[in-house]
Design a protein around this motif. Structure first.
Motif, PDB file in Angstrom:
ATOM      1  N   LEU A  53       0.833  -1.190   0.000  1.00  0.00           N
ATOM      2  CA  LEU A  53       0.000   0.000   0.000  1.00  0.00           C
ATOM      3  C   LEU A  53       0.876   1.252   0.000  1.00  0.00           C
ATOM      4  O   LEU A  53       0.610   2.221  -0.723  1.00  0.00           O
ATOM      5  CB  LEU A  53      -0.937  -0.002   1.218  1.00  0.00           C
ATOM      6  CG  LEU A  53      -1.842   1.207   1.380  1.00  0.00           C
ATOM      7  CD1 LEU A  53      -2.761   1.362   0.177  1.00  0.00           C
ATOM      8  CD2 LEU A  53      -2.650   1.084   2.667  1.00  0.00           C
ATOM      9  N   CYS A  54       1.940   1.217   0.788  1.00  0.00           N
ATOM     10  CA  CYS A  54       2.831   2.384   0.865  1.00  0.00           C
ATOM     11  C   CYS A  54       3.416   2.713  -0.499  1.00  0.00           C
ATOM     12  O   CYS A  54       3.526   3.883  -0.875  1.00  0.00           O
ATOM     13  CB  CYS A  54       3.930   2.158   1.895  1.00  0.00           C
ATOM     14  SG  CYS A  54       4.946   0.695   1.569  1.00  0.00           S
ATOM     15  N   PHE A  55       3.769   1.689  -1.279  1.00  0.00           N
ATOM     16  CA  PHE A  55       4.344   1.940  -2.593  1.00  0.00           C
ATOM     17  C   PHE A  55       3.292   2.473  -3.551  1.00  0.00           C
ATOM     18  O   PHE A  55       3.574   3.367  -4.362  1.00  0.00           O
ATOM     19  CB  PHE A  55       5.001   0.677  -3.168  1.00  0.00           C
ATOM     20  CG  PHE A  55       5.621   0.921  -4.513  1.00  0.00           C
ATOM     21  CD1 PHE A  55       6.777   1.682  -4.626  1.00  0.00           C
ATOM     22  CD2 PHE A  55       5.035   0.429  -5.667  1.00  0.00           C
ATOM     23  CE1 PHE A  55       7.345   1.943  -5.869  1.00  0.00           C
ATOM     24  CE2 PHE A  55       5.594   0.685  -6.907  1.00  0.00           C
ATOM     25  CZ  PHE A  55       6.750   1.438  -7.014  1.00  0.00           C
ATOM     26  N   ALA A  56       2.072   1.964  -3.475  1.00  0.00           N
ATOM     27  CA  ALA A  56       1.004   2.458  -4.347  1.00  0.00           C
ATOM     28  C   ALA A  56       0.732   3.938  -4.065  1.00  0.00           C
ATOM     29  O   ALA A  56       0.573   4.734  -5.003  1.00  0.00           O
ATOM     30  CB  ALA A  56      -0.268   1.632  -4.141  1.00  0.00           C
ATOM     31  N   LEU A  79     -12.230   8.149  -2.540  1.00  0.00           N
ATOM     32  CA  LEU A  79     -10.796   7.911  -2.383  1.00  0.00           C
ATOM     33  C   LEU A  79     -10.180   8.958  -1.459  1.00  0.00           C
ATOM     34  O   LEU A  79      -9.368   8.624  -0.583  1.00  0.00           O
ATOM     35  CB  LEU A  79     -10.091   7.914  -3.740  1.00  0.00           C
ATOM     36  CG  LEU A  79      -8.577   7.740  -3.719  1.00  0.00           C
ATOM     37  CD1 LEU A  79      -8.173   6.417  -3.070  1.00  0.00           C
ATOM     38  CD2 LEU A  79      -8.019   7.835  -5.146  1.00  0.00           C
ATOM     39  N   LEU A  80     -10.567  10.201  -1.629  1.00  0.00           N
ATOM     40  CA  LEU A  80     -10.071  11.269  -0.757  1.00  0.00           C
ATOM     41  C   LEU A  80     -10.407  10.964   0.700  1.00  0.00           C
ATOM     42  O   LEU A  80      -9.547  11.084   1.584  1.00  0.00           O
ATOM     43  CB  LEU A  80     -10.654  12.621  -1.175  1.00  0.00           C
ATOM     44  CG  LEU A  80     -10.313  13.802  -0.281  1.00  0.00           C
ATOM     45  CD1 LEU A  80      -8.807  14.046  -0.245  1.00  0.00           C
ATOM     46  CD2 LEU A  80     -11.053  15.049  -0.751  1.00  0.00           C
ATOM     47  N   ASP A  81     -11.635  10.553   0.958  1.00  0.00           N
ATOM     48  CA  ASP A  81     -12.031  10.204   2.331  1.00  0.00           C
ATOM     49  C   ASP A  81     -11.168   9.068   2.876  1.00  0.00           C
ATOM     50  O   ASP A  81     -10.720   9.117   4.021  1.00  0.00           O
ATOM     51  CB  ASP A  81     -13.513   9.820   2.390  1.00  0.00           C
ATOM     52  CG  ASP A  81     -14.444  10.993   2.144  1.00  0.00           C
ATOM     53  OD1 ASP A  81     -13.999  12.162   2.257  1.00  0.00           O
ATOM     54  OD2 ASP A  81     -15.623  10.743   1.811  1.00  0.00           O
ATOM     55  N   LEU A 105      -6.607   7.227   6.146  1.00  0.00           N
ATOM     56  CA  LEU A 105      -5.309   6.553   6.153  1.00  0.00           C
ATOM     57  C   LEU A 105      -4.260   7.432   6.820  1.00  0.00           C
ATOM     58  O   LEU A 105      -3.528   6.993   7.702  1.00  0.00           O
ATOM     59  CB  LEU A 105      -4.899   6.213   4.723  1.00  0.00           C
ATOM     60  CG  LEU A 105      -3.511   5.613   4.524  1.00  0.00           C
ATOM     61  CD1 LEU A 105      -3.448   4.205   5.083  1.00  0.00           C
ATOM     62  CD2 LEU A 105      -3.145   5.610   3.049  1.00  0.00           C
ATOM     63  N   ARG A 106      -4.200   8.696   6.402  1.00  0.00           N
ATOM     64  CA  ARG A 106      -3.234   9.639   6.980  1.00  0.00           C
ATOM     65  C   ARG A 106      -3.461   9.790   8.477  1.00  0.00           C
ATOM     66  O   ARG A 106      -2.512   9.741   9.270  1.00  0.00           O
ATOM     67  CB  ARG A 106      -3.339  10.997   6.286  1.00  0.00           C
ATOM     68  CG  ARG A 106      -2.341  12.020   6.818  1.00  0.00           C
ATOM     69  CD  ARG A 106      -2.598  13.404   6.276  1.00  0.00           C
ATOM     70  NE  ARG A 106      -3.860  13.905   6.800  1.00  0.00           N
ATOM     71  CZ  ARG A 106      -4.714  14.670   6.116  1.00  0.00           C
ATOM     72  NH1 ARG A 106      -4.451  15.021   4.883  1.00  0.00           N
ATOM     73  NH2 ARG A 106      -5.823  15.086   6.668  1.00  0.00           N
ATOM     74  N   SER A 107      -4.704   9.945   8.884  1.00  0.00           N
ATOM     75  CA  SER A 107      -5.014  10.092  10.314  1.00  0.00           C
ATOM     76  C   SER A 107      -4.624   8.842  11.091  1.00  0.00           C
ATOM     77  O   SER A 107      -4.049   8.935  12.172  1.00  0.00           O
ATOM     78  CB  SER A 107      -6.505  10.368  10.516  1.00  0.00           C
ATOM     79  OG  SER A 107      -6.857  11.599   9.953  1.00  0.00           O
ATOM     80  N   GLY A 108      -4.935   7.688  10.529  1.00  0.00           N
ATOM     81  CA  GLY A 108      -4.582   6.442  11.198  1.00  0.00           C
ATOM     82  C   GLY A 108      -3.084   6.284  11.353  1.00  0.00           C
ATOM     83  O   GLY A 108      -2.601   5.882  12.416  1.00  0.00           O
ATOM     84  N   LEU A 109      -2.344   6.617  10.303  1.00  0.00           N
ATOM     85  CA  LEU A 109      -0.890   6.524  10.382  1.00  0.00           C
ATOM     86  C   LEU A 109      -0.333   7.533  11.376  1.00  0.00           C
ATOM     87  O   LEU A 109       0.579   7.223  12.145  1.00  0.00           O
ATOM     88  CB  LEU A 109      -0.264   6.741   9.001  1.00  0.00           C
ATOM     89  CG  LEU A 109      -0.472   5.602   8.012  1.00  0.00           C
ATOM     90  CD1 LEU A 109      -0.059   6.032   6.611  1.00  0.00           C
ATOM     91  CD2 LEU A 109       0.284   4.361   8.443  1.00  0.00           C
ATOM     92  N   HIS A 110      -0.884   8.725  11.377  1.00  0.00           N
ATOM     93  CA  HIS A 110      -0.429   9.755  12.322  1.00  0.00           C
ATOM     94  C   HIS A 110      -0.707   9.303  13.760  1.00  0.00           C
ATOM     95  O   HIS A 110       0.171   9.367  14.613  1.00  0.00           O
ATOM     96  CB  HIS A 110      -1.119  11.084  12.036  1.00  0.00           C
ATOM     97  CG  HIS A 110      -0.687  12.172  12.954  1.00  0.00           C
ATOM     98  ND1 HIS A 110      -1.343  12.448  14.130  1.00  0.00           N
ATOM     99  CD2 HIS A 110       0.347  13.038  12.881  1.00  0.00           C
ATOM    100  CE1 HIS A 110      -0.728  13.438  14.743  1.00  0.00           C
ATOM    101  NE2 HIS A 110       0.299  13.820  14.009  1.00  0.00           N
TER     102      HIS A 110
END
Length: 179
Positions: A35-38, A153-155, A160-165
Motif C-alpha cells: 500500500l505504501c508503494f502504491a 478515495l479522498l475520504d 489513512l493519513r489520520s490512522g498513520l499519524h
C-alpha cells in the motif's frame, strides 16, 4: 555456489543470473502488494500531472498548495501554514520567499512577536485564484475516476493519513513508556 565461466574458461565478470522465483500474487512482500508503494507512486504521478498543469502559471506544486491554504484564509503564520501542509518551516520558508519574489504573497512580521511571520496574498496572488479554478477538475479528470469515486478515495486517504499519524503517535508513546 559455482563461479560463472566465459567460453574460454576464464571466470566471468558478469554476475550470475538468479532464476526468478515463482510469483505469488498474494505474497505480502511483493512490491505490487505494498500500500505504501502504491501511495508513493500515485503521489509521484500526481506531481508529474500537476507540473504540467501549473507550468503555464510558473508555479510548483508546493507553491500551489500554499496558495490553496491562503485562498481559504489569509494572514496565517508560517507555522500555521506548515501545520496545514505537513511541512516544517525549513522547507516552507524558501518556498514562501520564492512566492514573495514572484509577487504572489507578502510576508509581514507580527508587531507583538517579531519571531512570528504572517503571510498575505497580494492582488496578483488573489487574481490567480480565479485563473486557476479549473485546475482541480483538470487534475481530477486525469485520474480516470468519476467525481464520486475521487471523493470516496479522498475520504479513504484522509482516514489513512489520520490512522498513520495516530499510530505513529501511539507507537512513540509506547516506546517512551518502555524506555
Amino acid at each position: 555456489m559455482s563461479t560463472r565461466r566465459e567460453p574460454n574458461g576464464q571466470p566471468s565478470a558478469r554476475p550470475e543470473v538468479v532464476p526468478a522465483r515463482a510469483v505469488d500474487a498474494l505474497d505480502p512482500q511483493r512490491l505490487d502488494n505494498q500500500l505504501c508503494f502504491a501511495v508513493y507512486a500515485a503521489a509521484h504521478a500526481f506531481g508529474r500531472a500537476y507540473r504540467t498543469l501549473l507550468a503555464e502559471h510558473d508555479l510548483t506544486y508546493p507553491q500551489y498548495l500554499v496558495l490553496l491554504v491562503l485562498w481559504e484564509e489569509e494572514g496565517l503564520t508560517v507555522k500555521e501554514i506548515g501545520t496545514r501542509l505537513f511541512l516544517d518551516s525549513g522547507t516552507l520558508t524558501p518556498l514562501l520567499k520564492r512566492l514573495e519574489g514572484s509577487g504572489h504573497v507578502r510576508r509581514a512580521r507580527d508587531r507583538a512577536d517579531e519571531r512570528q511571520v504572517s503571510i498575505f496574498l497580494t492582488p496578483k496572488g488573489r487574481e490567480l485564484q480565479g485563473r486557476m479554478a479549473c485546475i482541480p477538475d483538470q487534475a481530477g479528470g486525469m485520474t480516470g475516476l468519476e467525481l464520486g469515486h475521487r471523493r470516496e478515495l479522498l475520504d479513504h486517504l484522509v482516514n489513512l493519513r489520520s490512522g498513520l499519524h495516530d499510530g505513529a503517535a501511539n507507537g512513540l508513546e509506547r516506546a517512551a513508556e518502555q524506555a
